[in-house]
Design a protein around this motif. Structure first.
Motif, short mmCIF file in Angstrom:
data_model
loop_
_atom_site.label_atom_id
_atom_site.label_comp_id
_atom_site.label_asym_id
_atom_site.label_seq_id
_atom_site.Cartn_x
_atom_site.Cartn_y
_atom_site.Cartn_z
N LYS A 70 -40.66 31.62 -22.83
CA LYS A 70 -40.97 33.03 -23.11
C LYS A 70 -41.12 33.81 -21.81
N LEU A 71 -41.75 33.19 -20.82
CA LEU A 71 -41.89 33.84 -19.52
C LEU A 71 -40.52 34.08 -18.90
N LEU A 72 -39.65 33.09 -18.99
CA LEU A 72 -38.30 33.24 -18.46
C LEU A 72 -37.54 34.35 -19.18
N ASP A 73 -37.68 34.41 -20.50
CA ASP A 73 -37.03 35.47 -21.27
C ASP A 73 -37.54 36.85 -20.86
N ILE A 74 -38.84 36.96 -20.67
CA ILE A 74 -39.44 38.24 -20.24
C ILE A 74 -38.90 38.64 -18.87
N GLU A 114 -38.15 36.40 -8.94
CA GLU A 114 -39.09 35.92 -9.94
C GLU A 114 -38.37 35.11 -11.03
N ARG A 115 -37.22 35.61 -11.47
CA ARG A 115 -36.46 34.90 -12.50
C ARG A 115 -35.95 33.57 -11.97
N LYS A 116 -35.40 33.58 -10.77
CA LYS A 116 -34.85 32.35 -10.20
C LYS A 116 -35.94 31.30 -9.98
N THR A 167 -35.59 27.73 -11.63
CA THR A 167 -35.63 26.52 -10.81
C THR A 167 -36.66 25.55 -11.36
N LEU A 168 -37.80 26.07 -11.74
CA LEU A 168 -38.84 25.23 -12.35
C LEU A 168 -38.31 24.59 -13.63
N LYS A 169 -37.61 25.38 -14.43
CA LYS A 169 -37.04 24.86 -15.68
C LYS A 169 -36.04 23.74 -15.39
#
Length: 149
Positions: free
Chosen positions: A10-14, A103-105, A109-111
């Motif tokens: 959800k954080l990634l989608d936001i 921020e997205r990357k 990367t964590l994902k």
């Protein structure tokens, strides 16, 4: 095999949505800057076109030309200031977009790292199960060989 589920999806989608919004804002600011540049170039061309006075011009025509050139010059100054402001806004939008991409990357990367760790763990579990099956098969074959003698 279990499917990988990213807890921060959800954080990634936001963050993806915010980045897309920043891209739209950046493109909008960029188009406004381009329109201001085109307007400025048009005014400069008009100024250059009417700047040189013909020899056979009356005093009234000269005054009209002078007033017109002053108006164009004023418009050029205003448009230059407007363009400068739009360039500053564009630069702010560019920096904001860069920050959103970072921020997205970071989350992506964590994902990816978590997914790799998950897949590695799943492969290890699968390898253990395969090793156990092979061991049981070996023991069964060994018992059959000893029992069959």
């Amino acid at each position: 095999m279990d499917q990988y589920k990213f807890r921060l999806q959800k954080l990634l989608d936001i963050r993806l949505q915010k980045e897309e919004e920043c891209k739209r804002n950046f493109k909008e600011a960029q188009s406004e800057k381009l329109m201001a540049e085109e307007k400025l170039n048009g005014l400069k061309e008009s100024y250059e076109k009417y700047r040189n006075t013909p020899q056979k011009e009356s005093v009234i025509e000269q005054k009209i030309r002078h007033v017109y050139l002053n108006a164009i010059n004023l418009s050029i100054n205003e448009t230059t200031e407007d363009l400068s402001k739009k360039e500053k806004v564009l630069e702010l939008k560019r920096e904001d977009l860069k920050q959103k991409q970072i921020e997205r990357k970071t989350v992506e990367t964590l994902k990816e790292k978590q997914k790799e760790a998950f897949l590695k763990e799943q492969n290890q579990i699968e390898q253990k199960a395969n090793d156990e099956f092979a061991l049981y098969g070996f023991i069964r074959n060994l018992k059959n060989l000893k029992g069959g003698d």
